[in-house]
Design an enzyme around this catalytic site. Structure first.
Site, mmCIF file in Angstrom:
data_model
loop_
_atom_site.group_PDB
_atom_site.id
_atom_site.type_symbol
_atom_site.label_atom_id
_atom_site.label_comp_id
_atom_site.label_asym_id
_atom_site.label_seq_id
_atom_site.Cartn_x
_atom_site.Cartn_y
_atom_site.Cartn_z
ATOM 1 N N ARG A 1 0.852 -1.184 0.000
ATOM 2 C CA ARG A 1 0.000 0.000 0.000
ATOM 3 C C ARG A 1 0.889 1.235 0.000
ATOM 4 N NH1 ARG A 1 -3.409 -2.725 -1.561
ATOM 5 N NH2 ARG A 1 -5.481 -3.172 -0.718
ATOM 6 N N GLU B 1 -2.507 7.562 -4.928
ATOM 7 C CA GLU B 1 -2.865 6.896 -6.182
ATOM 8 C C GLU B 1 -4.343 7.041 -6.545
ATOM 9 O OE1 GLU B 1 -1.831 2.752 -5.140
ATOM 10 O OE2 GLU B 1 -3.956 2.281 -5.350
ATOM 11 N N HIS C 1 -0.806 -0.121 -9.739
ATOM 12 C CA HIS C 1 -1.564 -1.062 -8.894
ATOM 13 C C HIS C 1 -2.096 -2.243 -9.733
ATOM 14 C CE1 HIS C 1 -3.654 -1.155 -4.759
ATOM 15 N NE2 HIS C 1 -3.569 -2.382 -5.230
HETATM 16 P P1 NAD Z 1 -1.549 -11.315 5.061
HETATM 17 O O1 NAD Z 1 -2.550 -10.889 6.071
HETATM 18 O O2 NAD Z 1 -1.469 -12.769 4.701
HETATM 19 O O3 NAD Z 1 -0.080 -10.857 5.518
HETATM 20 C C1 NAD Z 1 0.179 -9.614 6.097
HETATM 21 C C2 NAD Z 1 1.283 -9.809 7.116
HETATM 22 O O4 NAD Z 1 1.611 -8.528 7.648
HETATM 23 C C3 NAD Z 1 0.855 -10.706 8.277
HETATM 24 O O5 NAD Z 1 1.826 -11.719 8.499
HETATM 25 C C4 NAD Z 1 0.795 -9.746 9.448
HETATM 26 O O6 NAD Z 1 1.142 -10.350 10.693
HETATM 27 C C5 NAD Z 1 1.822 -8.701 9.035
HETATM 28 N N1 NAD Z 1 1.675 -7.456 9.780
HETATM 29 C C6 NAD Z 1 0.547 -6.914 10.300
HETATM 30 N N2 NAD Z 1 0.844 -5.782 10.967
HETATM 31 C C7 NAD Z 1 2.188 -5.619 10.859
HETATM 32 C C8 NAD Z 1 3.092 -4.654 11.352
HETATM 33 N N3 NAD Z 1 2.655 -3.619 12.104
HETATM 34 N N4 NAD Z 1 4.400 -4.791 11.066
HETATM 35 C C9 NAD Z 1 4.834 -5.854 10.320
HETATM 36 N N5 NAD Z 1 4.020 -6.800 9.829
HETATM 37 C C10 NAD Z 1 2.713 -6.683 10.107
HETATM 38 O O7 NAD Z 1 -1.841 -10.434 3.779
HETATM 39 P P2 NAD Z 1 -1.345 -10.691 2.279
HETATM 40 O O8 NAD Z 1 -2.412 -11.416 1.538
HETATM 41 O O9 NAD Z 1 0.021 -11.256 2.317
HETATM 42 O O10 NAD Z 1 -1.356 -9.193 1.712
HETATM 43 C C11 NAD Z 1 -0.412 -8.252 2.211
HETATM 44 C C12 NAD Z 1 -0.762 -6.874 1.690
HETATM 45 O O11 NAD Z 1 -0.557 -6.843 0.276
HETATM 46 C C13 NAD Z 1 -2.236 -6.465 1.850
HETATM 47 O O12 NAD Z 1 -2.478 -5.914 3.126
HETATM 48 C C14 NAD Z 1 -2.424 -5.447 0.762
HETATM 49 O O13 NAD Z 1 -2.147 -4.158 1.301
HETATM 50 C C15 NAD Z 1 -1.333 -5.790 -0.242
HETATM 51 N N6 NAD Z 1 -1.893 -6.231 -1.533
HETATM 52 C C16 NAD Z 1 -1.556 -5.541 -2.664
HETATM 53 C C17 NAD Z 1 -2.053 -5.932 -3.888
HETATM 54 C C18 NAD Z 1 -1.674 -5.237 -5.170
HETATM 55 O O14 NAD Z 1 -2.307 -5.473 -6.217
HETATM 56 N N7 NAD Z 1 -0.658 -4.385 -5.191
HETATM 57 C C19 NAD Z 1 -2.917 -7.026 -3.963
HETATM 58 C C20 NAD Z 1 -3.226 -7.719 -2.805
HETATM 59 C C21 NAD Z 1 -2.709 -7.321 -1.595
#
Ligand code: NAD
Length: 331
Positions: free
Chosen positions: A234, A263, A295
């Site tokens: 993000r 964005e 994105h």
């Molecule tokens: P997920 O929930 O499986 O993993 C997120 C991880 O971040 C978890 O292990 C969690 O413990 C950790 N986390 C939470 N708070 C934290 C902190 N303060 N410090 C460090 N780590 C922390 O989610 P995911 O499916 O792996 O997705 C991750 C992120 O990717 C989403 O939140 C989203 O913002 C982003 N995303 C982007 C796109 C894109 O098209 N660019 C698409 C999907 C997801």
């Protein structure tokens, strides 16, 4: 159920319509994003379906509830654009797509990393102009380099596994460390180790008040000089102005972004005939060692298909009074 789909692109229409074929909900597609100006369009729709840059703040949610909406279905994973406390107060249910091809995002992060490392964007332009000189195109072997994965969840783990395949030393940081990450053969970083050792930093944690600007002037100053930063998570994780200063000084060796803090005013539309007034964004694009994609990390056939099927399934669960398997609850 009647579903108002906001920020609807052609692929949303196609894949949601296909996913809805047997469910039989009534889909109405709006090109416009959901915000305080467009929320009136949702009046009379029991469900609204929104995407990453739709704004479901307290004001919008209040208007949705007043118009008869009962379910907000996010066709994405992150839900930083929804005021979850307001939703709970208003009795609105919120669902998201918890899992859809983590490979889509992780593989895009790798594509960005190698593009910025091996200067593929520059080589592409040069060779089209019959310029086959190599000056300025030198990269580094990833083999043997240290890669820091910030957020070792579903996407972070897939990314880590790919990096291990390249022969990298993968170190992680997560508020909630997981065995799954360790089982890959990666390890969690010691305090200060990411700054001292990481040649590559890739962001995969959600945007929360705690992670807002996790990459800032201070963390950048403590990073290894010349490190590459990849953000497919993000935009708000990164203080863009601090990153620009780090790029100018050479402290940051390269930057690849699929997300950008502002964005919502730019991405998911063709602005090629307009003047971009975001000077910070324009400055970013002026660096030869910066790549921005709009994105698109999630944008694979497999991911979109799963996103749309999961979204329709959630609406069906809600319509049938069943438990919502992908419900988000206020913290
Ligand atoms: P997920 O929930 O499986 O993993 C997120 C991880 O971040 C978890 O292990 C969690 O413990 C950790 N986390 C939470 N708070 C934290 C902190 N303060 N410090 C460090 N780590 C922390 O989610 P995911 O499916 O792996 O997705 C991750 C992120 O990717 C989403 O939140 C989203 O913002 C982003 N995303 C982007 C796109 C894109 O098209 N660019 C698409 C999907 C997801």
């Amino acid at each position: 159920m009647k579903i108002a789909v906001f920020s609807a692109k052609r692929y949303d229409r196609d894949f949601l319509t296909a996913a809805n074929a047997s469910a039989g909900h009534q889909l109405c597609f709006f090109d416009t994003p959901l915000d305080r100006d467009s929320v009136a369009l949702a009046a009379g729709y029991e469900a609204v379906c929104i995407f990453v840059n739709d704004r479901a703040d307290a004001e919008v949610l209040t208007a949705l509830a007043a118009g008869g909406t009962k379910l907000v279905a996010l066709r994405c994973t992150g839900f930083n654009n929804v005021d979850m406390n307001a939703a709970a107060d208003l009795g609105l249910k919120v669902v998201r797509v918890v899992t859809y091809s983590p490979y889509s995002v992780a593989e895009h992060a790798v594509a960005l990393l190698q593009a910025i490392n091996r200067k593929i964007h520059r080589a592409y332009n040069r060779t089209r102009d019959s310029n086959f000189a190599l000056d300025g195109l030198m990269g580094i072997d990833l083999h043997g380099k240290t890669v820091a994965v910030i957020g070792t969840g579903k996407i972070g783990c897939v990314f880590a596994k790919i990096m291990l395949g390249f022969g990298c030393d993968v170190i992680g940081y997560d508020k909630y460390p997981s065995q799954a990450f360790l089982d890959l053969g990666a390890r969690y970083a010691e305090p200060g180790e990411i700054g001292a050792k990481a040649d590559i930093i890739s962001l995969h944690c959600p945007l929360t008040p705690e992670t807002h600007h996790i990459i800032n002037a201070d963390t950048l100053a403590r990073a290894k000089r010349g490190a590459l930063l990849i953000n497919t998570s993000r935009g708000g994780l990164v203080d863009t102005e601090a990153v620009i200063e780090a790029l100018k000084s050479g402290q940051l060796g390269g930057l690849a972004l699929d997300v950008y803090e502002q964005e919502a005013d730019l991405f998911f539309r063709d602005l090629s005939s307009t003047i971009i007034t975001d000077d910070v964004f324009q400055r970013l694009l002026s660096f030869p060692n910066v790549i921005v994609t709009g994105h698109q990390a999630f944008f694979t056939e497999e991911a979109i298909s799963t996103i749309c099927e999961t979204t329709i399934n959630s609406v069906t669960q809600f319509a049938n009074g069943q438990p919502l398997s992908d419900e988000i609850k206020a913290a």
